[in-house]
Motif scaffolding. Sequence first.
Motif, PDB file in Angstrom:
ATOM      1  N   UNK A   1       0.833  -1.208   0.000  1.00 44.12           N
ATOM      2  CA  UNK A   1       0.000   0.000   0.000  1.00 44.12           C
ATOM      3  C   UNK A   1       0.863   1.251   0.000  1.00 44.12           C
ATOM      4  N   UNK A   2       1.896   1.285   0.825  1.00 46.73           N
ATOM      5  CA  UNK A   2       2.766   2.465   0.880  1.00 46.73           C
ATOM      6  C   UNK A   2       3.536   2.662  -0.422  1.00 46.73           C
ATOM      7  N   UNK A   3       4.006   1.569  -1.012  1.00 40.54           N
ATOM      8  CA  UNK A   3       4.673   1.695  -2.317  1.00 40.54           C
ATOM      9  C   UNK A   3       3.704   2.223  -3.370  1.00 40.54           C
ATOM     10  N   UNK A   4       2.482   1.741  -3.365  1.00 40.18           N
ATOM     11  CA  UNK A   4       1.494   2.199  -4.337  1.00 40.18           C
ATOM     12  C   UNK A   4       1.163   3.675  -4.131  1.00 40.18           C
ATOM     13  N   UNK A   5       1.181   4.129  -2.888  1.00 35.28           N
ATOM     14  CA  UNK A   5       0.832   5.514  -2.602  1.00 35.28           C
ATOM     15  C   UNK A   5       1.986   6.481  -2.845  1.00 35.28           C
ATOM     16  N   UNK A   6       3.214   6.070  -2.534  1.00 34.13           N
ATOM     17  CA  UNK A   6       4.323   7.018  -2.540  1.00 34.13           C
ATOM     18  C   UNK A   6       5.467   6.703  -3.502  1.00 34.13           C
ATOM     19  N   UNK A   7       5.531   5.522  -4.054  1.00 30.63           N
ATOM     20  CA  UNK A   7       6.642   5.167  -4.946  1.00 30.63           C
ATOM     21  C   UNK A   7       6.107   4.905  -6.350  1.00 30.63           C
ATOM     22  N   UNK A   8       5.528   5.939  -6.937  1.00 29.37           N
ATOM     23  CA  UNK A   8       4.902   5.780  -8.256  1.00 29.37           C
ATOM     24  C   UNK A   8       5.900   5.368  -9.336  1.00 29.37           C
ATOM     25  N   UNK A   9       7.090   5.940  -9.293  1.00 27.76           N
ATOM     26  CA  UNK A   9       8.088   5.601 -10.308  1.00 27.76           C
ATOM     27  C   UNK A   9       8.495   4.128 -10.216  1.00 27.76           C
ATOM     28  N   UNK A  10       8.703   3.640  -8.993  1.00 26.75           N
ATOM     29  CA  UNK A  10       9.087   2.247  -8.809  1.00 26.75           C
ATOM     30  C   UNK A  10       7.951   1.313  -9.242  1.00 26.75           C
TER      31      UNK A  10
END
Length: 141
Positions: free
Chosen positions: A78-87
Amino acid sequence: MPDVARPYAASNALEDTGQMPALFVRERQRQPAPPPRAAGPDFDRIQHGKEFVALRKTFRRFVFPMSLLFFTWYMTFVLLAAYAHDFMSRKVWGEVNVGMVLGLGQFASTILITVAYLKFANKRLDPKVEALRASVGAGER
């Protein structure tokens, strides 16, 4: 003052008060007291017995770490989806990106945890449950 919400006057005084008598109510009849039930297992004694405590400990030894592991994995997604858009938008294969792979990984991990729990329960919990039922005489249904 006329009632504008109800253009037609009520046909009787009871309708005006909103206290219409109940139409389909049976008179309450006194029910005889239920027969005394046969004494069943002593659940308090079972719950505090060493077999049940060991069963609960075995269950918790699997469930709590697995729940913590899955919650951490889910929150990471969830955190990657919310804050790591490039990754998350990096292409892995064709139009499939990292976000899709990790999202499918959520489904796969849920299935793997379910299978792992079933194997664990069949091997470690069910024999203890059957032994506990036999010891308290609750095996008959």
